[in-house]
Design a protein around this motif. Structure first.
Motif, PDB file in Angstrom:
ATOM      1  N   THR A  14      19.139   1.547   9.066  1.00  0.00           N
ATOM      2  CA  THR A  14      19.190   2.313   7.900  1.00  0.00           C
ATOM      3  C   THR A  14      18.922   1.505   6.668  1.00  0.00           C
ATOM      4  O   THR A  14      19.287   1.833   5.721  1.00  0.00           O
ATOM      5  N   LEU A  15      18.308   0.302   6.803  1.00  0.00           N
ATOM      6  CA  LEU A  15      18.224  -0.426   5.589  1.00  0.00           C
ATOM      7  C   LEU A  15      16.677  -0.583   5.353  1.00  0.00           C
ATOM      8  O   LEU A  15      16.214  -0.911   4.196  1.00  0.00           O
ATOM      9  N   GLY A  16      15.654  -0.346   6.262  1.00  0.00           N
ATOM     10  CA  GLY A  16      14.274  -0.495   6.251  1.00  0.00           C
ATOM     11  C   GLY A  16      13.607   0.207   5.225  1.00  0.00           C
ATOM     12  O   GLY A  16      12.596  -0.148   4.538  1.00  0.00           O
ATOM     13  N   GLY A  17      13.959   1.500   4.929  1.00  0.00           N
ATOM     14  CA  GLY A  17      13.458   2.441   4.050  1.00  0.00           C
ATOM     15  C   GLY A  17      11.901   2.964   4.341  1.00  0.00           C
ATOM     16  O   GLY A  17      11.824   2.572   5.545  1.00  0.00           O
ATOM     17  N   ALA A  18      11.365   3.747   3.615  1.00  0.00           N
ATOM     18  CA  ALA A  18      10.186   4.439   3.751  1.00  0.00           C
ATOM     19  C   ALA A  18       9.089   3.640   3.362  1.00  0.00           C
ATOM     20  O   ALA A  18       8.940   3.056   2.277  1.00  0.00           O
ATOM     21  N   CYS A  19       7.924   3.404   4.210  1.00  0.00           N
ATOM     22  CA  CYS A  19       6.645   2.809   3.688  1.00  0.00           C
ATOM     23  C   CYS A  19       6.003   3.653   2.589  1.00  0.00           C
ATOM     24  O   CYS A  19       6.242   4.850   2.473  1.00  0.00           O
ATOM     25  N   SER A  20       5.378   2.814   1.720  1.00  0.00           N
ATOM     26  CA  SER A  20       4.586   3.799   0.652  1.00  0.00           C
ATOM     27  C   SER A  20       3.479   3.069   0.270  1.00  0.00           C
ATOM     28  O   SER A  20       3.237   1.893   0.747  1.00  0.00           O
ATOM     29  N   ALA A  21       2.539   3.592  -0.455  1.00  0.00           N
ATOM     30  CA  ALA A  21       1.352   2.983  -0.958  1.00  0.00           C
ATOM     31  C   ALA A  21       1.673   1.635  -1.534  1.00  0.00           C
ATOM     32  O   ALA A  21       1.003   0.729  -1.437  1.00  0.00           O
ATOM     33  N   GLU A  22       2.960   1.879  -2.508  1.00  0.00           N
ATOM     34  CA  GLU A  22       3.178   0.594  -3.138  1.00  0.00           C
ATOM     35  C   GLU A  22       3.503  -0.714  -2.185  1.00  0.00           C
ATOM     36  O   GLU A  22       3.199  -1.750  -2.639  1.00  0.00           O
ATOM     37  N   SER A  23       4.296  -0.186  -1.254  1.00  0.00           N
ATOM     38  CA  SER A  23       4.905  -1.467  -0.565  1.00  0.00           C
ATOM     39  C   SER A  23       3.643  -1.695   0.542  1.00  0.00           C
ATOM     40  O   SER A  23       3.522  -2.847   1.006  1.00  0.00           O
ATOM     41  N   ASN A  24       2.788  -0.894   0.803  1.00  0.00           N
ATOM     42  CA  ASN A  24       1.739  -1.333   1.697  1.00  0.00           C
ATOM     43  C   ASN A  24       0.937  -2.562   0.867  1.00  0.00           C
ATOM     44  O   ASN A  24       0.487  -3.255   1.311  1.00  0.00           O
ATOM     45  N   THR A  25       0.961  -2.095  -0.368  1.00  0.00           N
ATOM     46  CA  THR A  25       0.102  -3.112  -1.090  1.00  0.00           C
ATOM     47  C   THR A  25       0.396  -4.657  -1.403  1.00  0.00           C
ATOM     48  O   THR A  25      -0.202  -5.360  -1.242  1.00  0.00           O
ATOM     49  N   VAL A  26       1.989  -4.256  -1.594  1.00  0.00           N
ATOM     50  CA  VAL A  26       2.756  -5.542  -1.799  1.00  0.00           C
ATOM     51  C   VAL A  26       2.654  -6.352  -0.567  1.00  0.00           C
ATOM     52  O   VAL A  26       2.711  -7.424  -0.632  1.00  0.00           O
ATOM     53  N   ARG A  27       3.244  -5.555   0.445  1.00  0.00           N
ATOM     54  CA  ARG A  27       3.377  -6.532   1.925  1.00  0.00           C
ATOM     55  C   ARG A  27       1.996  -6.882   2.482  1.00  0.00           C
ATOM     56  O   ARG A  27       2.089  -7.945   3.239  1.00  0.00           O
ATOM     57  N   TYR A  28       1.070  -6.107   2.284  1.00  0.00           N
ATOM     58  CA  TYR A  28      -0.041  -6.357   3.249  1.00  0.00           C
ATOM     59  C   TYR A  28      -1.348  -6.510   2.248  1.00  0.00           C
ATOM     60  O   TYR A  28      -1.560  -7.896   2.353  1.00  0.00           O
ATOM     61  N   ALA A  29      -1.920  -5.739   1.630  1.00  0.00           N
ATOM     62  CA  ALA A  29      -3.021  -6.247   0.977  1.00  0.00           C
ATOM     63  C   ALA A  29      -3.592  -5.079  -0.131  1.00  0.00           C
ATOM     64  O   ALA A  29      -3.091  -3.903   0.184  1.00  0.00           O
ATOM     65  N   LEU A  30      -4.265  -5.084  -1.077  1.00  0.00           N
ATOM     66  CA  LEU A  30      -4.641  -4.150  -1.918  1.00  0.00           C
ATOM     67  C   LEU A  30      -5.409  -3.097  -1.275  1.00  0.00           C
ATOM     68  O   LEU A  30      -5.273  -1.934  -1.660  1.00  0.00           O
ATOM     69  N   ASP A  31      -6.235  -3.458  -0.203  1.00  0.00           N
ATOM     70  CA  ASP A  31      -7.003  -2.458   0.459  1.00  0.00           C
ATOM     71  C   ASP A  31      -6.423  -1.556   1.356  1.00  0.00           C
ATOM     72  O   ASP A  31      -6.765  -0.440   2.006  1.00  0.00           O
ATOM     73  N   LYS A  32      -4.892  -1.666   1.423  1.00  0.00           N
ATOM     74  CA  LYS A  32      -4.052  -0.944   2.313  1.00  0.00           C
ATOM     75  C   LYS A  32      -3.273   0.249   1.569  1.00  0.00           C
ATOM     76  O   LYS A  32      -2.632   1.206   1.919  1.00  0.00           O
ATOM     77  N   ARG A  33      -3.705   0.323   0.148  1.00  0.00           N
ATOM     78  CA  ARG A  33      -3.063   1.186  -0.723  1.00  0.00           C
ATOM     79  C   ARG A  33      -3.345   2.680  -0.314  1.00  0.00           C
ATOM     80  O   ARG A  33      -2.517   3.301  -0.593  1.00  0.00           O
ATOM     81  N   HIS A  34      -4.499   2.746   0.099  1.00  0.00           N
ATOM     82  CA  HIS A  34      -5.012   4.311   0.225  1.00  0.00           C
ATOM     83  C   HIS A  34      -4.441   4.789   1.568  1.00  0.00           C
ATOM     84  O   HIS A  34      -4.419   5.873   2.097  1.00  0.00           O
TER      85      HIS A  34
END
Ligand SMILES: [Zn+2]
Length: 208
Positions: free
Chosen positions: A95-115
């Motif tokens: 109940t803490l991890g939240g939902a993945c998003s374009a923004e979190s994909n970019t911050v956590r992984y890489a700019l090319d994960k944004r799409h």
């Protein structure tokens, strides 16, 4: 388990897709992790007044525990009991991890994960298709059924390998008419779906 004639909802949510439906008061709602280790990002709303919705904060505070499992009462932003978990063959839901998003994909992984597809986009797509006035501001922190996010002794969050498996399920009973919003998580960059998103099944029937 019910007979077919009592089954109100019986649907397979394909890998990476959203789903919405209404579970009436007194009905059971089951989510089945068909192939195992699939995060099911979920929000619950009072179907009669969608300003009332699941609250992670009120739920955690009331039960005095961070994790959801059998016996957990899911509380709303008004502190009311919305649903209870009455059976659980997985044993751990986040109940803490939240939902993945374009923004979190970019911050956590890489700019090319944004799409890449994300739960937040799936939530917004489902709300847009339903077209009953719910939008971005109606997305509070969600539950991740079957997702394992242990908290370290120092208070850190870790997205760990799942502990679910094929066929494990969670059963809830609705204490009010509930609008359910699901994103069957499409995430490919962390172990929440074992790097392989898979379908889940949702079912609802009159509680015995
Ligand atoms: Zn996701």
């Amino acid at each position: 388990m019910s007979t077919e004639s009592q089954m109100l909802i019986d649907a397979v949510v394909p890998a990476g897709e959203p789903w919405m439906g209404v579970v009436p008061k007194g009905h059971r709602f089951r989510i089945v992790d068909l192939e195992g280790n699939q995060a099911v990002d979920t929000l619950f709303y009072n179907a009669a007044d969608t300003h009332e919705h699941y609250s992670a904060q009120n739920t955690i505070q009331a039960q005095g525990n961070l994790y959801l499992g059998a016996g957990s009462v899911l509380r709303s932003n008004r502190g009311r009991a919305m649903l209870s978990i009455i059976a659980d063959t997985c044993g751990r839901h986040d109940t803490l991890g939240g939902a993945c998003s374009a923004e979190s994909n970019t911050v956590r992984y890489a700019l090319d994960k944004r799409h890449m597809h994300s739960c937040r986009d799936s939530f917004l797509l489902a709300l847009a298709l339903r077209d009953d006035g719910l939008c971005k501001r109606d997305l509070p922190s969600n539950i991740n059924f079957f997702m394992n996010v242990p908290v370290t002794p120092a208070g850190g969050l870790t997205f760990a390998d799942g502990i679910s498996a094929a066929g494990r399920h969670v059963d809830l009973v609705a204490h009010m008419d509930i609008l359910v919003l699901i994103s069957n998580c499409p995430q490919l960059n962390n172990p929440c779906n074992a790097y392989n998103p898979t379908p889940v099944r949702v079912q609802s029937w009159i509680a015995a």
